[in-house]
Design an enzyme around this catalytic site. Structure first.
Site, PDB file in Angstrom:
ATOM      1  N   LYS A 284     -10.520  -2.903  18.886  1.00 58.04           N
ATOM      2  CA  LYS A 284      -9.077  -3.198  18.916  1.00 58.04           C
ATOM      3  C   LYS A 284      -8.502  -3.169  20.330  1.00 58.04           C
ATOM      4  CE  LYS A 284      -8.369  -2.308  14.209  1.00 58.04           C
ATOM      5  NZ  LYS A 284      -7.423  -2.784  13.229  1.00 58.04           N
TER       6      LYS A 284
ATOM      7  N   LYS B  20     -13.285   1.519  16.414  1.00 56.00           N
ATOM      8  CA  LYS B  20     -11.984   0.844  16.511  1.00 56.00           C
ATOM      9  C   LYS B  20     -11.427   0.875  17.928  1.00 56.00           C
ATOM     10  CE  LYS B  20     -10.805   0.919  11.745  1.00 56.00           C
ATOM     11  NZ  LYS B  20     -10.388   1.710  10.637  1.00 56.00           N
TER      12      LYS B  20
ATOM     13  N   ASP C 206      -4.490  -6.132   5.265  1.00 55.90           N
ATOM     14  CA  ASP C 206      -5.448  -7.003   5.950  1.00 55.90           C
ATOM     15  C   ASP C 206      -5.427  -8.425   5.411  1.00 55.90           C
ATOM     16  OD1 ASP C 206      -6.429  -5.104   7.736  1.00 55.90           O
ATOM     17  OD2 ASP C 206      -7.649  -4.184   6.159  1.00 55.90           O
TER      18      ASP C 206
ATOM     19  N   PHE D 166      -4.188   3.744  14.997  1.00 55.03           N
ATOM     20  CA  PHE D 166      -4.499   4.740  13.976  1.00 55.03           C
ATOM     21  C   PHE D 166      -5.663   4.221  13.144  1.00 55.03           C
ATOM     22  CE2 PHE D 166      -1.375   8.238  13.551  1.00 55.03           C
ATOM     23  CZ  PHE D 166      -0.697   7.991  14.732  1.00 55.03           C
TER      24      PHE D 166
ATOM     25  N   ASN E 110       0.839  -1.192   0.000  1.00 60.03           N
ATOM     26  CA  ASN E 110       0.000   0.000   0.000  1.00 60.03           C
ATOM     27  C   ASN E 110       0.871   1.238   0.000  1.00 60.03           C
ATOM     28  OD1 ASN E 110       0.518   0.843   2.857  1.00 60.03           O
ATOM     29  ND2 ASN E 110      -0.356  -1.176   3.231  1.00 60.03           N
TER      30      ASN E 110
END
Ligand code: CTP
Length: 399
Positions: free
Chosen positions: A345, A341, A280, A327, A212
Site C-alpha cells: 500500500k 500491507k 473491496d 490500518f 460492513n
C-alpha cells in the site's frame, strides 16, 4: 472577600450527595495557590451552602442568573470567560443533558453554554442513570464537543446500589485540573491531517446495498486527537452514527469511489490516515428498480473491484503526504499480513488490528504499530487511548 486576580477556575457545583466533596475540592485548589470562583445550582444548595463554599473559596458565590442582571457587578459572559478552566463537580445527568443539547435555563447551564474555555466534568449519578442510553449519548456528544471527563468511579452509592456513577475523589479531580491547566504541546500545529473513517456502502438497487460493521469510532477518535494536537483535520466519513468532533471538517460519502474522490480532492495533506473499512467490491451494475424475489430462489450479483484509496495516496507521484498510515484488520497472522500491507500500500506505518474478537462495535482495540523498524507489542487500549498514542507517534515522525 474578593479574590485579587481573576480566578483560574470556575467551579460549578451540581446538586447531588457528592456536592459535599466539592468543598474538599475547593480546599485543594486554594491550598495549591489557585483562585476559584464557585457557582452553586439551586439543587446544589440543598447539600452545600453559599456560606461554606464562599468561606473556602474566599470569593463571592454565585447562585442565580438574576444575581448578574446588575452589569455593574458582572455579566454572565464575563463570569463564564474570566477563568481559564470551567469545572463541573458533581456533573449531574441533568447538567450533562443540558450542555449536550444546548439548553440554558439557569446560571450554571447558561455559563456552560456561554464559555469559550475548556470544560472538565466530574459526573456523579446513580449507576442506572449513568448507563442509560440518553446519558451515554450525551457523554459521546460532549466528548465530541471537546469536554474532558474525570470519573465516574465504581463503588457503593448513597442510594444503596453498586456500580459506576460515584464522583471521582477530589484528589483525582484536582489532578485532572492540573493536567487541564498545563500548556499543551501541539506537535501537529499548522499540519493538514486527512483521515478516512467508517464503513462504505455500495448500493445494489435503490433500497439495498453491501456494507460492513465498522462503527467509525476509531477514525473519529483519531480526528479528535489530531485536532487537540493542533492539526487542521479533514475527515472523509462513510455512513456512521457519531457526532462530528469540534474543529473537524467532515466530508460525508457513501461509496468507495466517492471516498476516493473526496480524499483526492482534499489533498495535499501532511499526513494521511486510512482508518475506513472500505468495501473491496461494488456491484458491476446497480439495478435501477428494486429487485424482485423472483421464482428460482437465487440471485447472482457480479462484483467489481473498488479502487484502493490507501495505495493511491501512498504511491501518489506528486502529492504523497509526508506520512501515510494504514490500518489492517486481520483475523489471523496479524503481524505478517500487516508487514505485507506496508509494502503493497506504500504506507509508512500500518496499525494492525486483531479483529477475530469482534472489535468493530467495541470501545477497545488490540493494536500493533508496524513501521520500518518493526512492530510494537500489542496492548489492549481504548480506541481513544490508541488514537492518542498514534497521534503522539505521528508528532515524532513529522518534520
Ligand atoms: N483501504 C483503502 N481502500 C480500499 C481498501 C482498503 O483505503 N479499497 C485501506 C483501509 O482504510 C486500511 C487498509 O487499506 O487502512 C487495509 O485494509 P484491509 O481491509 O485490512 O485490507 P485489504 O486491502 O482489504 O486487504 P485484505 O482484504 O486482503 O486483507
Amino acid at each position: 472577600m474578593t479574590v485579587a486576580s481573576p480566578p483560574r477556575i470556575l467551579l460549578i457545583v451540581g446538586g447531588g450527595i457528592a456536592a459535599y466533596k466539592a468543598l474538599e475540592l475547593i480546599r485543594l485548589i486554594r491550598k495549591a495557590g489557585l483562585n476559584v470562583r464557585v457557582v452553586l445550582t439551586k439543587a446544589a444548595q440543598e447539600f452545600v451552602t453559599p456560606l461554606s463554599a464562599g468561606s473556602l473559596s474566599g470569593d463571592k458565590v454565585y447562585t442565580d442568573l438574576f444575581d448578574l442582571t446588575d452589569e455593574a457587578e458582572m455579566g454572565h459572559i464575563t463570569l463564564s470567560r474570566q477563568a481559564e478552566l470551567v469545572v463541573v463537580a458533581p456533573a449531574t445527568a441533568a447538567l450533562m443533558a443540558k450542555l449536550a443539547t444546548g439548553l440554558s435555563d439557569d446560571l450554571a447551564s447558561t455559563l456552560l453554554l456561554a464559555t469559550d474555555k475548556p470544560v472538565l466534568m466530574a459526573p456523579a449519578m446513580n449507576v442506572r442513570m449513568w448507563h442509560h442510553a440518553a446519558t451515554q449519548r450525551n457523554l459521546e456528544t460532549l466528548r465530541a464537543d471537546g469536554v474532558a471527563f474525570v470519573g465516574p468511579d465504581e463503588g457503593d452509592m448513597a442510594c444503596g446500589e453498586f456500580g459506576l456513577g460515584r464522583m471521582a475523589e477530589p484528589e483525582a479531580i484536582f489532578a485532572a485540573i492540573q493536567e487541564a491547566l498545563k500548556p499543551k504541546a501541539q506537535p501537529l500545529k499548522g499540519r493538514h491531517v486527512l483521515i478516512t473513517a467508517g464503513p462504505t456502502f455500495e448500493p445494489l438497487d435503490p433500497v439495498r446495498g453491501v456494507t460492513n460493521r465498522s462503527s467509525g469510532k476509531q477514525g473519529y477518535a483519531i480526528a479528535e486527537a489530531a485536532v487537540r494536537a493542533g492539526a487542521q483535520v479533514t475527515l472523509v466519513s462513510g455512513p456512521v452514527n457519531i457526532p462530528t468532533p469540534a474543529g473537524v471538517e467532515r466530508v460525508d460519502v457513501e461509496t468507495a469511489q466517492e471516498m476516493y474522490d473526496a480524499v483526492h480532492s482534499a489533498l495535499p495533506a501532511d499526513v494521511f490516515i486510512a482508518v475506513a473499512a472500505v468495501g473491496d467490491w461494488r456491484a458491476k451494475e446497480i439495478a435501477r428498480d428494486k429487485q424482485k424475489k423472483g421464482e428460482d430462489g437465487e440471485l447472482t450479483i457480479t462484483l467489481v473491484k473498488n479502487p484502493d484509496i490507501l495505495a493511491s495516496v501512498g504511491k501518489h507521484e506528486s502529492l504523497r503526504p509526508q506520512l501515510v498510515v494504514g490500518f489492517a484488520a486481520e483475523t489471523r497472522n496479524v503481524e505478517v499480513y500487516g508487514r505485507t500491507k506496508l509494502r503493497t500500500k506504500g504506507a509508512d506505518v500500518i496499525m494492525a488490528n486483531d479483529v477475530s474478537k469482534d472489535v468493530f462495535e467495541r470501545d477497545t482495540t488490540n493494536m500493533i504499530l508496524i513501521d520500518e523498524s518493526g512492530p510494537t507489542n500489542a496492548k489492549l487500549l481504548t480506541k481513544r487511548e490508541a488514537a492518542e498514542d498514534l497521534i503522539r507517534y505521528i508528532g515524532t515522525r513529522i518534520k
